[in-house]
Design an enzyme around this catalytic site. Structure first.
Site, PDB file in Angstrom:
ATOM      1  CG  ASP A 123      20.141 -50.597 -23.335  1.00 26.73           C
ATOM      2  OD1 ASP A 123      20.311 -50.968 -22.167  1.00 26.73           O
ATOM      3  OD2 ASP A 123      19.013 -50.410 -23.850  1.00 26.73           O
ATOM      4  CD  GLU A 168       7.144 -55.141 -21.086  1.00 27.17           C
ATOM      5  OE1 GLU A 168       7.766 -54.095 -21.352  1.00 27.17           O
ATOM      6  OE2 GLU A 168       7.624 -56.072 -20.422  1.00 27.17           O
ATOM      7  CD  GLU A 212       7.475 -50.269 -21.179  1.00 25.64           C
ATOM      8  OE1 GLU A 212       8.176 -49.685 -22.041  1.00 25.64           O
ATOM      9  OE2 GLU A 212       7.810 -51.359 -20.673  1.00 25.64           O
ATOM     10  CG  ASP A 218       7.961 -52.466 -24.718  1.00 25.55           C
ATOM     11  OD1 ASP A 218       8.134 -51.885 -25.813  1.00 25.55           O
ATOM     12  OD2 ASP A 218       8.691 -52.266 -23.728  1.00 25.55           O
ATOM     13  CG  HIS A 237       5.046 -54.030 -17.967  1.00 31.39           C
ATOM     14  ND1 HIS A 237       5.606 -52.836 -18.334  1.00 31.39           N
ATOM     15  CD2 HIS A 237       6.080 -54.892 -17.786  1.00 31.39           C
ATOM     16  CE1 HIS A 237       6.938 -52.955 -18.360  1.00 31.39           C
ATOM     17  NE2 HIS A 237       7.239 -54.211 -18.039  1.00 31.39           N
ATOM     18  CG  ASP A 259       8.530 -57.790 -16.703  1.00 25.37           C
ATOM     19  OD1 ASP A 259       7.743 -58.282 -17.524  1.00 25.37           O
ATOM     20  OD2 ASP A 259       9.077 -56.679 -16.852  1.00 25.37           O
ATOM     21  CG  ASP A 297      10.911 -54.937 -22.979  1.00 26.12           C
ATOM     22  OD1 ASP A 297      11.960 -55.557 -22.741  1.00 26.12           O
ATOM     23  OD2 ASP A 297      10.471 -54.041 -22.249  1.00 26.12           O
ATOM     24  CG  HIS A 320      17.136 -48.654 -21.571  1.00 23.69           C
ATOM     25  ND1 HIS A 320      16.900 -49.929 -22.005  1.00 23.69           N
ATOM     26  CD2 HIS A 320      16.129 -48.356 -20.716  1.00 23.69           C
ATOM     27  CE1 HIS A 320      15.789 -50.380 -21.445  1.00 23.69           C
ATOM     28  NE2 HIS A 320      15.291 -49.444 -20.665  1.00 23.69           N
ATOM     29  CG  ASP A 339      10.690 -58.783 -20.037  1.00 21.78           C
ATOM     30  OD1 ASP A 339       9.509 -58.403 -19.983  1.00 21.78           O
ATOM     31  OD2 ASP A 339      11.642 -58.081 -19.656  1.00 21.78           O
TER      32      ASP A 339
HETATM   33  C1  XUL Z   1      10.940 -53.006 -17.789  1.00 18.57           C
HETATM   34  C2  XUL Z   1      10.684 -52.596 -19.182  1.00 18.57           C
HETATM   35  C3  XUL Z   1      11.678 -51.660 -19.764  1.00 18.57           C
HETATM   36  C4  XUL Z   1      11.087 -50.614 -20.631  1.00 18.57           C
HETATM   37  C5  XUL Z   1      12.072 -49.595 -21.112  1.00 18.57           C
HETATM   38  O1  XUL Z   1      10.041 -53.909 -17.301  1.00 18.57           O
HETATM   39  O2  XUL Z   1       9.751 -53.040 -19.799  1.00 18.57           O
HETATM   40  O3  XUL Z   1      12.606 -52.405 -20.460  1.00 18.57           O
HETATM   41  O4  XUL Z   1      10.467 -51.171 -21.743  1.00 18.57           O
HETATM   42  O5  XUL Z   1      12.752 -48.992 -20.073  1.00 18.57           O
HETATM   43 CO    CO Z   2       9.061 -52.704 -21.725  1.00 16.26          CO
END
Ligand code: XUL
Ligand code: CO
Length: 440
Positions: A105, A269, A233, A297, A272, A308, A340, A102, A310
């Site tokens: 970042d 993702e 996304e 992702d 998600h 989430d 991610d 991003h 991750d």
């Molecule tokens: C948030 C997510 C983000 C996107 C990029 O849940 O997945 O990190 O991948 O903005």
């Molecule tokens: Co993501």
């Protein structure tokens, strides 16, 4: 040049028998699977935000636990420059060909956009410089238009036009730097594009504005000659209760409604998908059959938790079924597998950053090999083709070819008597899948 991960050597492939945590057991970049090198199939990317920004905080522990070799650096721009160096060292040691970021970042936000953009330019120059003698490339760039308090009510869907304008300016700059760094895609994740209550929300205007915003991005990409792939996304909830980009089907419907579908694909993702109460494979499949699967992702959620998490992807069933979708679309072109994913708060050593990525890379390498075998054998495809074979002859063929309507179909079944249907054999197929995974 400083070395940040001094105790970690270049990660090598040691094969299945190895118990070295800093070696690959399945990921062998040069091994050819289904006619392509593993590295070119998988196109792994490191996520800047999790690997170089996250500090291991959680809502109950605002002080981070992560021990990082840059933790002593206090000046924000010195820190940003150090992280560029650390990122390239990390990707090169791991043999990961891409990274993703991003805008916020890579460089810290200043008081004005003008000042922030100057900071970005300094860091982009440092990245460009480092790219000259590195194989590491940018998979995608994106904008963080959700973290700053101005985006509390959304970015392009904010009720405040100034916020819409701010987000537009931010995306404009992020697209420019993504292009400058040779980024192959640009991602739109709808941060806070959603709502909490309809009591204060004009949903129609918000959706129209989101489409207007994406349309402006398409126009600007044309204007500057950015030929990267635009990706949306999907995510169903978090941070807002109702995220507009709920899942693949919703996003595809939205894009088609506004005539934007030719310009976008999806970045799916795993976590998600599970938040939307779908499987990862479902989301990939819906995107693929609509020719809209762009990138992934790569992570996994915890099915016992509703948020989430991750986590790094280690579930071989999921990676196998995901790679099946990727192979069936003919492999990635511009997209790839972006981790991610973040190490747990308890996995705070720098070495854990490597171990976690290795775990994910091995899980996807194994998934790729199993998926390639499944496709090569064609057993599942044959089963599915047979299951639908009634549509290849007779009345089924007439339905598919549009030769019959309700009246003809009524006539056809009126005196037919008993209609035969066959078992779906789900359990038998699950045993087949187990066999492929265990035997590969
Ligand atoms: C948030 C997510 C983000 C996107 C990029 O849940 O997945 O990190 O991948 O903005
Ligand atoms: Co993501």
């Amino acid at each position: 040049m400083a070395e940040y991960f001094k105790n970690v050597p270049k990660i090598k492939y040691e094969g299945k028998g190895s118990d070295n945590p800093l070696a690959f057991k399945y990921y062998n970049p040069d091994e050819v699977v289904a006619g392509r090198r593993m590295e070119d199939h998988l196109r792994f990317a490191v996520a800047y935000w999790h690997t170089f920004q996250a500090t291991g905080t959680d809502p109950f522990g605002p002080v981070g636990t992560a021990v990082r070799p840059w933790n002593h650096i206090t000046d924000p721009m010195d820190l940003a420059k150090a992280k560029v160096e650390a990122c390239f060292e990390f990707c090169e040691k791991l043999g990961v060909p891409f990274f993703c970021f991003h805008d916020r970042d890579i460089a810290p936000e200043a008081d004005t956009l003008r000042e922030t953009n100057k900071r970005l330019d300094i860091i982009v120059a440092a990245i460009k410089d480092r790219m000259k003698d590195s194989p590491v490339k940018l998979l995608w760039g994106t904008t963080n238009a959700f973290g700053h308090p101005r985006f509390t009510h959304g970015a392009s869907t904010s009720p405040h036009a100034e916020v819409f304008a701010y987000a537009a300016a931010q995306v404009k700059k992020a697209m420019e730097i993504t292009k400058e760094l040779g980024g192959q895609n640009y991602v739109f994740w709808g941060g806070r594009e959603g709502y909490e209550t309809l009591l204060n929300t004009d949903m129609k205007l918000e959706l129209d504005n989101m489409a207007r915003f994406l349309g402006m991005a398409v126009d600007y990409a044309k204007e500057i000659g950015f030929d990267g792939q635009f990706l949306i996304e999907p995510k169903p909830k978090e941070p807002t209760k109702h995220q507009y980009d709920f899942d693949s089907a919703t996003v595809i419907g939205f894009l088609k409604t506004y005539g934007l579908d030719p310009y976008f694909k999806l970045n799916i993702e795993a976590n998600h998908a599970t938040l939307a109460q779908h499987t990862f494979q479902h989301e990939l499949h819906v995107a693929r059959i609509n020719n809209m699967l762009g990138s992934i992702d790569a992570n996994q959620g915890d099915l016992l938790l509703g948020w989430d998490t991750d986590q790094f992807p280690t579930n071989i069933y999921d990676t196998t079924l995901a790679m099946l979708e990727v192979l069936k679309m003919g492999g990635f072109t511009k997209g790839g597998l972006n981790f991610d994913a973040k190490v747990r708060r308890g996995s705070f050593e720098p070495e854990d950053l490597f171990i976690s990525h290795i775990a994910g890379m091995d899980a996807f390498a194994k998934g790729l090999k199993v998926a390639a075998r499944i496709i090569e054998d064609g057993k599942f495809d044959k089963f599915i083709a047979e299951r639908y074979s009634s549509y290849t002859t007779g009345i089924g063929k007439d339905i598919v070819e549009g030769k019959v309507g309700f009246k003809e179909l009524e006539q056809y079944v009126m005196d037919l008597g008993k209609v035969e249907i066959k078992s779906g054999k789900q359990e038998m197929l699950e045993v087949w899948l187990n066999s492929y995974i265990l035997e590969e």
